[in-house]
Design a protein around this motif. Structure first.
Motif, short mmCIF file in Angstrom:
data_model
loop_
_atom_site.label_atom_id
_atom_site.label_comp_id
_atom_site.label_asym_id
_atom_site.label_seq_id
_atom_site.Cartn_x
_atom_site.Cartn_y
_atom_site.Cartn_z
N THR A 1 31.57 16.80 4.53
CA THR A 1 31.39 16.06 3.28
C THR A 1 31.13 14.57 3.48
O THR A 1 30.93 13.85 2.51
N THR A 2 31.17 14.11 4.72
CA THR A 2 30.99 12.69 5.08
C THR A 2 32.11 11.82 4.54
O THR A 2 31.93 10.62 4.30
N CYS A 3 33.31 12.38 4.37
CA CYS A 3 34.42 11.62 3.77
C CYS A 3 35.02 10.60 4.74
O CYS A 3 35.75 9.71 4.32
N GLU A 4 34.76 10.76 6.04
CA GLU A 4 35.22 9.83 7.08
C GLU A 4 36.73 9.82 7.26
O GLU A 4 37.29 8.87 7.82
N MET A 5 37.42 10.84 6.83
CA MET A 5 38.84 10.93 7.13
C MET A 5 39.06 11.00 8.64
O MET A 5 40.02 10.46 9.18
N CYS A 6 38.15 11.68 9.33
CA CYS A 6 38.26 11.81 10.78
C CYS A 6 38.13 10.45 11.46
O CYS A 6 38.87 10.13 12.39
N ASP A 7 37.19 9.62 10.99
CA ASP A 7 37.03 8.29 11.55
C ASP A 7 38.30 7.46 11.36
O ASP A 7 38.70 6.68 12.23
N TYR A 8 38.93 7.63 10.21
CA TYR A 8 40.14 6.87 9.91
C TYR A 8 41.27 7.23 10.88
O TYR A 8 41.98 6.35 11.37
N TYR A 9 41.43 8.51 11.16
CA TYR A 9 42.56 8.95 11.97
C TYR A 9 42.28 8.96 13.48
O TYR A 9 43.21 8.99 14.28
N CYS A 10 41.03 8.97 13.87
CA CYS A 10 40.70 9.06 15.30
C CYS A 10 41.33 7.91 16.07
O CYS A 10 41.02 6.74 15.82
N GLN A 11 42.19 8.23 17.04
CA GLN A 11 42.85 7.15 17.77
C GLN A 11 41.90 6.48 18.77
O GLN A 11 42.19 5.40 19.28
N LEU A 12 40.76 7.10 19.04
CA LEU A 12 39.78 6.49 19.92
C LEU A 12 38.74 5.68 19.16
O LEU A 12 37.87 5.05 19.76
N ASP A 13 38.82 5.71 17.82
CA ASP A 13 37.84 5.02 16.97
C ASP A 13 36.42 5.49 17.24
O ASP A 13 35.46 4.71 17.21
N LEU A 14 36.26 6.78 17.49
CA LEU A 14 34.91 7.32 17.66
C LEU A 14 34.17 7.31 16.32
O LEU A 14 34.78 7.60 15.28
N ILE B 1 32.66 9.26 14.27
CA ILE B 1 32.45 10.71 14.14
C ILE B 1 31.43 11.04 13.06
O ILE B 1 30.45 11.74 13.30
N GLU B 2 31.66 10.51 11.85
CA GLU B 2 30.75 10.85 10.76
C GLU B 2 29.33 10.39 11.04
O GLU B 2 28.38 11.10 10.74
N ARG B 3 29.18 9.22 11.65
CA ARG B 3 27.84 8.73 12.00
C ARG B 3 27.17 9.67 13.01
O ARG B 3 25.95 9.88 12.98
N SER B 4 27.97 10.23 13.90
CA SER B 4 27.42 11.16 14.88
C SER B 4 26.93 12.43 14.19
O SER B 4 25.85 12.94 14.50
N TRP B 5 27.72 12.94 13.26
CA TRP B 5 27.28 14.15 12.54
C TRP B 5 26.04 13.84 11.71
O TRP B 5 25.15 14.69 11.57
#
Length: 1015
Positions: free
Chosen positions: A558-571, A573-577
């Motif tokens: 959904t491009t919500c970027e919750m993964c970007d928020y929680y990623c401890q590596l600051d990857l 993610i959403e931009r990659s998808w």
């Protein structure tokens, strides 16, 4: 003995399905995601470990289901491997003999909070971070918490036994646990407490499925910290020793070595849409740094003296604060890896300095060390050697982990934990408890059903590790020469190099999993960001295929970027998808989510996604406002598609507010086009580019310097994406963008006196992703506007601001409405928990999604737009658009349903007479032979799936009139859409059919043969 089972029999699958329903998965692809933990094993070791693919995955939602599973497994002699956060790397969840992976994460409720006795009982699958957050609201806190708190579960920490923040005062995880409830392999449910707990602590799921745990808790108090730097490890050790000697009331002590500090300084900053996010990150001295944490009310006045006496220096408060904030994000340094070779050991505190010295003397590769001191004068040292798992040298360097273990053993220490990879170390890990554990295992699990080989090991692996340990000096010499330089990643199998790099960098820690709506909406690891990164690595290695099913997984985000928020590596993610969307759809020609094809044609024809006429785009505009609109103005209002054609109350409310606030603006009317975000997420970037150019040109003609939007997605496009694309395309772009709530913040003094109609309702506020976390970070402006409405009882939901849950639209709603309904209901339940009469939002798509989800889940709650609510309070009669939204969605819902392969096949069957009549004469002759020539039907079955893609381009134009009739019969459409279908459908089907036919052909061929035989 238990069997090795990589595939279940059909009757076994049926039995499991009857027990677990949708909570069981037999997909071969999905099972591949459950073959590993966080550890990245060298290729040579993977071969020794062998096949680790389970036969099934089941979701264990409660204790009764765990008992059912045990009875089933015992009946057939099938192994069961409990799995929770999978945040450890010792092989504790690796199904080496196949069987069933029992996912216990659904058991995550807080069962009871006993404040008086400072106890809390929880489901074993609850995540530590979630538990701590909810306990804090009750004035309580956990005694100790693992450093992987955002993914580790309470049951998982008991199953492994570990050390975390707070262990200096409270000890190991087992020391903080009062009791545990376990479903044993024999089907018995037993409570363990006191000395009995020793039979299950650290046994890694080999003695049963832990279903609930009772923890000892403490009163909550804000944590304070003091950080200090030391010139060497000896002085740091001395400070730690004296802290204990003087009984300074510290709660947690952690430390890092200079190499780790240096890596933290060099770790990349977080980015948002490719732009660096500035953060207050103080520079760490590249020294030994020790952090002392304690409840802020405690008197630790003697600590500074201890630090200075030991030769240390107290660091600025900002460093202590920052290091405390980074407690659960230590793996950020892996961005510079990209892989780590881990070695985790326990040593006496008085040997910390010796360990550092000998690691430095004997290990030739850089070793990053993070340590924690635990009650009883022990320290856990987590050692990581940066490397690259892509390199063959990774195999040669990996034995250096054993060298570090050997150094620890020589200094009175041991490996941190046992498990599949270090089963030979079980005696050192468990000590005197091991015989009792082994005897207990024999009693309750004589057939070794539970997680076999995890504590006993695989013979070849044990032999290999024994060999490596015997020849450790030789292996160390080779390993010390097996370092790698900084790794550069280039395009691999058509995937851009930066995404390849991120895939190998991902720590597989699981921080991105639990709050990912795609994961909790569908429930399986493949849907999580962690799972997608794992897939990419497997794809590069040739172990998984990039097929349409996998493409759909990337597209459905959904491009919500919750993964970007929680990623401890600051990857990113959403931009990659997002990059992969274009890569998969536009570059590789794979299928986008089917309804997007109709939208694309509608965009090209009528500039909107709802297949409405563009001449109707401005019909929502109130006449009195229309009369005031200027042809040119510095400010332009951009309504967007959904507010223009479906939820018109959004657009009407916005312009009423702007007008009453005294803001002059222009409006493009029917020259306005969709902002284009649906095409961006659909991977159809060529269509997006055309739309972008059109909108920018028209807005510049209107003289706009500022675009004001009501839709957060439109705001994201105008504010962030359009400028980036304009630069890429060499276009002039000097327009800023604002949400109307931002604009009105400066006008509230004008508006507040005009609010005259009280609402007198309890309103829960939903932060839309693209206005907040995944967009401009706007949180306060809409809240202030909402609170200005008289009679509002404002309520925050459990997840709010940057942690707000996604509504589940647009992509998921268009891909899988049932999943979107489930995701939306999670958010609706949060509003219900606040006893809200209304859930308010400011995104038209969120409003559509919640209205649909409320209807599907029978939730009696109003879903209203912020602007409409505010405008009604100004006294304007703005009709509710709920029914309009539901009616408009019903068309798309049926269209999505029709696009399912089974339903498309059923429609094709109806069209068979026309399809056969449209075939070339030689094909018709061949068809007739099926009826009269024995065996021709058998020949046709493999031929037709190959021939259909060749035939369809010529057949489609001929059968299109009948297809349109068949579609209209199945999909309720408004007149304007029916009228456009002859233009929309041919192009959409032309794009869809090449990719849909492989799914449809196997279903259609037998039905075609039946039809030919019958006619």
């Amino acid at each position: 003995m238990t069997n090795t089972v990589y595939e279940l029999k059909d009757e076994q699958k049926q039995e499991l399905s009857s027990m677990f329903g949708k909570g069981v998965n037999f997909s071969e692809k999905e099972r591949h995601y459950y073959t590993h933990d966080v550890g990245a094993l060298p290729g040579l070791v993977k071969k020794v470990v062998g096949n680790t693919k389970p036969a099934a995955i089941v979701k264990v939602v409660n204790e009764d289901k765990a008992v059912e599973l045990m009875n089933f497994a015992r009946k057939y002699g099938i192994p069961v491997v409990p799995r929770a956060g999978a945040s450890s790397g010792y092989g504790g969840i690796i199904p080496t003999r196949g069987g069933i992976v029992a996912d216990v994460t659904p058991m995550r409720k807080i069962i009871d909070v006993d404040k008086e006795n400072h106890l809390v009982t929880v489901g074993a699958g609850i995540v530590w971070y979630d538990l701590e957050t909810k306990l804090n609201e009750e004035g309580l806190a956990v005694q100790a918490v693992p450093s992987s708190a955002l993914s580790a579960t309470v049951g998982g920490w008991l199953a492994q036994n570990g050390v975390g923040y707070g262990s200096y005062e409270y000890g190991w995880s087992q020391d903080t646990m009062e009791s545990a409830r376990v479903v044993l392999p024999n089907g018995e449910v037993r409570d363990f407490s006191g000395e009995e707990l020793n039979k299950i602590i650290g046994t890694m799921g080999t003695t049963g499925i832990i279903t609930q745990v009772t923890l000892r808790v403490r009163d909550y108090e804000k944590t304070a910290a003091i950080s200090a730097e030391f010139p060497d490890s000896s002085s740091m050790k001395e400070a730690i020793r004296k802290t204990g000697e003087k009984n300074i009331p510290i709660w947690a002590i952690s430390f890092i070595n200079p190499q780790w500090a240096g890596m933290k300084n060099r770790a990349p900053y977080k980015t948002h849409y490719g732009e660096t996010v500035e953060e207050d990150r103080p520079e760490l001295p590249e020294s030994y740094i020790c952090n002392f944490a304690y409840p802020e009310s405690r008197d630790v006045s003697g600590l500074k003296e201890v630090i200075e006496e030991a030769g240390g220096k107290v660091l600025p408060e900002e460093i202590a604060e920052h290091e405390t904030e980074e407690w659960f994000r230590s793996m950020k340094v892996k961005r510079l890896g990209p892989s780590f070779i881990p070695a985790e050991v326990v040593v006496p505190v008085d040997k910390i300095d010796t360990m550092f010295k000998e690691i430095g003397d004997r290990v030739g590769l850089p070793v990053l060390v993070e340590g924690m001191v635990t009650k009883g004068d022990e320290a856990v040292m987590l050692c990581f050697m940066p490397h690259s798992e892509k390199s063959f040298k990774y195999n040669l360097a990996f034995p250096l982990a054993l060298s570090i273990v050997k150094i620890a053993e020589e200094n009175g220490g041991r490996i941190y934990s046992s498990g599949l990879y270090f089963s030979k170390q079980a005696e050192n890990v468990f000590g005197k408890r091991l015989p009792a554990i082994q005897e207990f295992k024999k009693q309750i699990d004589p057939d070794d059903i539970m997680n076999p080989e995890t504590l006993t090991g695989k013979p070849m692996l044990r032999t290999g590790l024994s060999f490596a340990k015997t020849f450790e000096p030789m292996a160390r010499a080779v390993g010390n020469m097996s370092g790698v330089d900084k790794q550069e990643f280039s395009e691999t199998k058509g995937i851009p190099g930066d995404i390849v790099s991120h895939a190998y960098t991902c720590a597989q820690c699981g921080y991105c999993v639990n709050e990912c709506d795609q994961y909790y909406g569908r429930g399986w690891e493949s849907q999580s960001p962690r799972g997608k990164w794992f897939f990419l690595k497997e794809y590069f290695a040739g172990r998984m295929d990039l097929d349409q099913e996998q493409a759909d997984t990337f597209l459905a985000c959904t491009t919500c970027e919750m993964c970007d928020y929680y990623c401890q590596l600051d990857l990113p993610i959403e931009r990659s998808w997002m990059t992969l969307r274009e890569n998969l759809v536009q570059k590789r020609g794979m299928m986008t989510i089917p309804p997007f094809e109709i939208m694309a044609q509608s965009l090209d024809n009528q500039r909107n996604i709802w297949a409405s006429y563009r001449t109707d785009r401005d019909k929502w505009m109130p006449d009195d406002i229309r009369a005031k609109i200027k042809d040119k103005a510095d400010i332009a209002y951009f309504a967007g598609c959904t507010a223009s054609f479906v939820e018109k109350d959004v657009a009407v409310g916005t312009v009423r507010l702007l007008d009453d606030a005294g803001i002059d603006f222009t409006y493009l009317g029917d020259k306005e086009a969709c902002c284009g975000i649906p095409m961006l997420v659909a991977g159809k970037w060529d269509v997006f580019e055309r739309i972008l150019k059109m909108n920018i040109a028209n807005m510049q003609k209107a003289g706009a310097k500022t675009v004001v939007t009501s839709c957060p997605a439109c705001l994201l496009m105008w504010r962030t994406i359009y400028p980036q694309w304009a630069e890429k395309l060499g276009m002039d772009f000097d327009i800023e963008a604002k949400h109307y709530s931002e604009v009105l913040m400066d006008k509230l003094d004008v508006l507040k006196p005009k609010f005259k109609v009280p609402l007198n309702k309890t309103v829960a506020w939903h932060d839309s992703c693209h206005i907040g976390r995944a967009g401009a970070g706007i949180y306060d402006a809409p809240r202030e506007l909402l609170k200005a409405i008289p009679g509002i009882k404002f309520k925050e939901m459990e997840h709010n601001r940057e942690k707000a849950l996604c509504c589940g639209s647009v992509v998921t709603l268009i891909d899988e409405p049932d999943v979107a309904s489930k995701i939306g209901n999670v958010r609706l339940k949060e509003a219900e928990d606040q006893d809200a009469d209304i859930m308010a939002a400011l995104c038209p798509c969120c409003v559509v999604q919640f209205r649909v989800a409320a209807q599907e889940n029978n939730v009696n709650m109003e879903i209203q737009d912020l602007g409409a609510l505010a405008a009604r309070s100004l006294g304007y009669d703005i009709p509710d658009s709920t029914n309009d939204a539901l009616v408009a969605w019903a068309t798309f819902d049926k269209m999505i349903e029709l696009m399912e392969p089974e339903n498309m096949t059923e429609m094709m069957v109806e069209l068979l007479p026309d399809m056969i009549d449209a075939m070339p004469s030689y094909m018709q002759t061949m068809m007739k032979t099926v009826k009269y020539v024995p065996g021709m039907d058998a020949l046709m079955k493999p031929m037709m799936p190959r021939m259909m893609p060749l035939l369809m381009p010529s057949l489609m134009p001929k059968v299109m009139p009948k297809m349109l009739v068949a579609v209209e019969k199945r999909v309720p459409m408004p007149d304007h859409m029916k009228e456009q279908m002859p233009d929309l459908m041919p192009s959409a089907m032309e794009n869809l059919m090449p990719n849909m036919l492989p799914q449809i052909a196997p279903l259609l061929t037998p039905k075609m043969i039946e039809y030919i035989k019958a006619n």
